[in-house]
Design a protein around this motif. Structure first.
Motif, PDB file in Angstrom:
ATOM      1  N   ILE A   8       0.865  -1.191   0.000  1.00 59.47           N
ATOM      2  CA  ILE A   8       0.000   0.000   0.000  1.00 59.47           C
ATOM      3  C   ILE A   8       0.893   1.229   0.000  1.00 59.47           C
ATOM      4  CG2 ILE A   8      -1.737   1.325   1.286  1.00 59.47           C
ATOM      5  CD1 ILE A   8      -2.771  -1.253   2.464  1.00 59.47           C
ATOM      6  N   THR A   9       0.811   2.030  -1.071  1.00 58.78           N
ATOM      7  CA  THR A   9       1.511   3.324  -1.054  1.00 58.78           C
ATOM      8  C   THR A   9       0.558   4.347  -0.431  1.00 58.78           C
ATOM      9  OG1 THR A   9       0.710   4.109  -3.190  1.00 58.78           O
ATOM     10  CG2 THR A   9       2.693   2.702  -3.213  1.00 58.78           C
ATOM     11  N   GLY A  10       1.142   5.409   0.110  1.00 60.90           N
ATOM     12  CA  GLY A  10       0.298   6.448   0.716  1.00 60.90           C
ATOM     13  C   GLY A  10      -0.392   5.985   1.981  1.00 60.90           C
ATOM     14  N   ALA A  34       6.683   4.026   4.642  1.00 59.24           N
ATOM     15  CA  ALA A  34       6.593   5.490   4.731  1.00 59.24           C
ATOM     16  C   ALA A  34       7.386   6.107   3.587  1.00 59.24           C
ATOM     17  CB  ALA A  34       7.146   5.956   6.070  1.00 59.24           C
ATOM     18  N   ARG A  35       7.152   7.385   3.369  1.00 63.97           N
ATOM     19  CA  ARG A  35       7.830   8.122   2.296  1.00 63.97           C
ATOM     20  C   ARG A  35       9.355   7.948   2.358  1.00 63.97           C
ATOM     21  NH1 ARG A  35       6.872  13.753  -0.060  1.00 63.97           N
ATOM     22  NH2 ARG A  35       4.781  13.628   0.790  1.00 63.97           N
ATOM     23  N   GLN A  36       9.914   7.915   3.586  1.00 66.06           N
ATOM     24  CA  GLN A  36      11.372   7.796   3.738  1.00 66.06           C
ATOM     25  C   GLN A  36      11.864   6.460   3.183  1.00 66.06           C
ATOM     26  OE1 GLN A  36       9.209   8.600   6.025  1.00 66.06           O
ATOM     27  NE2 GLN A  36       9.788  10.583   6.871  1.00 66.06           N
ATOM     28  N   GLU A  37      10.999   5.441   3.254  1.00 69.37           N
ATOM     29  CA  GLU A  37      11.410   4.113   2.793  1.00 69.37           C
ATOM     30  C   GLU A  37      11.105   3.913   1.307  1.00 69.37           C
ATOM     31  OE1 GLU A  37       9.615   0.986   5.098  1.00 69.37           O
ATOM     32  OE2 GLU A  37      10.735  -0.565   4.024  1.00 69.37           O
ATOM     33  N   LEU A  40       7.874   8.094  -3.714  1.00 70.31           N
ATOM     34  CA  LEU A  40       7.182   7.901  -4.996  1.00 70.31           C
ATOM     35  C   LEU A  40       7.767   8.789  -6.102  1.00 70.31           C
ATOM     36  CD1 LEU A  40       3.482   7.534  -3.760  1.00 70.31           C
ATOM     37  CD2 LEU A  40       5.010   5.712  -4.546  1.00 70.31           C
ATOM     38  N   CYS A  41       8.715   9.643  -5.762  1.00 71.97           N
ATOM     39  CA  CYS A  41       9.430  10.403  -6.805  1.00 71.97           C
ATOM     40  C   CYS A  41      10.583   9.602  -7.386  1.00 71.97           C
ATOM     41  CB  CYS A  41       9.985  11.710  -6.223  1.00 71.97           C
ATOM     42  SG  CYS A  41       8.717  12.915  -5.875  1.00 71.97           S
ATOM     43  N   ASP A  42      10.872   8.437  -6.789  1.00 70.51           N
ATOM     44  CA  ASP A  42      12.065   7.666  -7.167  1.00 70.51           C
ATOM     45  C   ASP A  42      11.642   6.368  -7.880  1.00 70.51           C
ATOM     46  OD1 ASP A  42      14.374   6.165  -7.283  1.00 70.51           O
ATOM     47  OD2 ASP A  42      15.013   6.641  -5.236  1.00 70.51           O
ATOM     48  N   SER A  48      12.690  -1.521  -7.752  1.00 68.87           N
ATOM     49  CA  SER A  48      13.473  -2.500  -6.979  1.00 68.87           C
ATOM     50  C   SER A  48      12.685  -2.938  -5.737  1.00 68.87           C
ATOM     51  CB  SER A  48      14.853  -1.947  -6.611  1.00 68.87           C
ATOM     52  OG  SER A  48      14.717  -0.805  -5.811  1.00 68.87           O
ATOM     53  N   TYR A  49      11.925  -2.029  -5.131  1.00 62.04           N
ATOM     54  CA  TYR A  49      11.148  -2.370  -3.928  1.00 62.04           C
ATOM     55  C   TYR A  49      10.086  -3.414  -4.282  1.00 62.04           C
ATOM     56  CZ  TYR A  49       8.863  -1.596   0.571  1.00 62.04           C
ATOM     57  OH  TYR A  49       8.348  -1.769   1.824  1.00 62.04           O
ATOM     58  N   ILE A  50       9.424  -3.225  -5.419  1.00 60.46           N
ATOM     59  CA  ILE A  50       8.377  -4.178  -5.820  1.00 60.46           C
ATOM     60  C   ILE A  50       8.998  -5.510  -6.252  1.00 60.46           C
ATOM     61  CG2 ILE A  50       6.535  -4.636  -7.519  1.00 60.46           C
ATOM     62  CD1 ILE A  50       5.811  -1.651  -7.347  1.00 60.46           C
TER      63      ILE A  50
END
Ligand SMILES: NC(=O)c1ccc[n+]([C@@H]2O[C@H](COP(=O)([O-])OP(=O)(O)OC[C@H]3O[C@@H](n4cnc5c(N)ncnc54)[C@H](OP(=O)(O)O)[C@@H]3O)[C@@H](O)[C@H]2O)c1
Length: 303
Positions: A8-10, A34-37, A40-42, A48-50
């Motif tokens: 889940i993003t956001g 969280a955004r730090q982890e 969504l700009c990257d 790679s996360y997915i």
């Protein structure tokens, strides 16, 4: 039991928070970085996360939602709302992992005088709407196993939204001017989350679950003025006085971004395909006002 993981993003947003509060089956593990982890700009980081996450579904409820700020912060709005969906679609396509992507009534111009159908032509009025429309296209063309869920006029007990703005203003000013010539359907993030959950579980449990673009809002229509009036009617049980509301026209409240005059969305398709029958916005609002009453927001208001 091996768990099925859903990204889940956001997760800190209005919809994301309610998704995390939903009651999910025991074999589901929600992963909400969280955004730090997961910024969504990257796009490289998203891919790679997915790739590393072994996810059964991705719910993209993260977005750049500051509609007026987007008019000047164009690059960030497009990175989050358009490029992140490109990366999510690219990272999920080959594995057949479904995407549930949340979008907006702002893809439409608002010139239609009846509820928008999913196939109506889009014509966004500003940067936010255009970037969200591009994000839809990215998902639609990038991964066939998608549901794009357009919603509108979202509020919840968390985050910044119209309900909380009205309650805050009521503490500080005697009168509030509210636009009466924009029509939409106020929609509780709780109800959106329940619908997203239903769709997500269908997609991961059934290969033949319906895909495509859907509209979901609470039922019924209102202007912002009607919405404000109902907020203060419900709050009235706590206080003898309400602020004086004055109905104004859109041109009397200039904003950086233009808003659609008609934001109402047809529910016929989601009712037919997913059996979702949205409740009336006033019933959903009553529940959120009750939650706010139980929290500091309205208790402070009583002092
Ligand atoms: N709000 C509305 O009235 C409305 C109307 C129609 C459609 N929608 C759509 O509904 C969906 C959910 O909206 P919402 O109201 O729940 O949004 P929201 O409360 O504004 O939350 C946005 C979420 O996106 C995250 N986010 C933004 N930029 C990010 C970045 N660079 N990296 C990682 N995370 C980032 C935020 O994280 P932080 O907490 O770190 O900022 C937050 O968790 C969105 O797709 C939106 O376009 C909303």
């Amino acid at each position: 039991m091996s768990k099925r993981r859903i990204l889940i993003t956001g997760g800190t947003g209005q919809v994301g928070t309610e998704l995390l509060r939903c009651h999910w089956p025991e074999d589901i593990e929600l992963v909400a970085p969280a955004r730090q982890e997961l910024d969504l700009c990257d796009c490289d980081r998203i891919k790679s996360y997915i790739a590393a996450g072994s996810f059964s579904a991705v719910i993209n409820s993260g977005a750049y939602t500051a509609v007026d700020r987007a008019e000047s912060d164009i690059l960030t709005a497009w990175k989050v709302n358009a490029m992140a969906p490109v990366a999510i679609a690219a990272a999920t396509k080959d594995s057949g992992v479904p995407i549930i992507h949340i979008s907006t009534d702002y893809v439409f111009s608002g010139a239609k005088n009846s509820p928008y159908l999913e196939e109506d032509p889009v014509a966004p009025l500003g940067v936010y709407g255009a970037s969200k429309e591009a994000g839809e296209q990215a998902v639609r063309t990038g991964n066939p196993r998608h549901v794009i869920l357009r919603t509108a006029w979202v509020y919840s007990e968390h985050g910044s939204n119209f309900v909380k703005t009205m309650l805050r203003l009521a503490k500080t000013v005697p009168g509030i001017k509210v636009v009466g010539d924009q029509i939409g359907s106020p929609t509780s993030a709780v109800d959106i989350a329940k619908t997203v959950q239903k769709i997500t579980l269908s997609l991961i449990n059934h290969d033949a679950a319906p895909t495509g673009t859907y509209h979901f809002t609470n039922a019924g229509e209102a202007s912002w003025f009607d919405f404000a009036s109902e907020i203060f009617r419900l709050r009235g049980s706590l206080r003898d006085t309400s602020p004086v509301l004055e109905e104004i026209r859109t041109f009397e409240y200039p904003t950086a971004a233009k808003r659609p005059a008609n934001s109402t969305l047809s529910h016929e398709k989601i009712e037919a395909d997913y059996g979702v029958n949205p409740r009336h916005w006033k019933d959903a609002l009553s529940d959120v006002m009750a939650s706010l009453r139980a929290s500091e927001v309205l208790r402070e208001d009583e002092r």
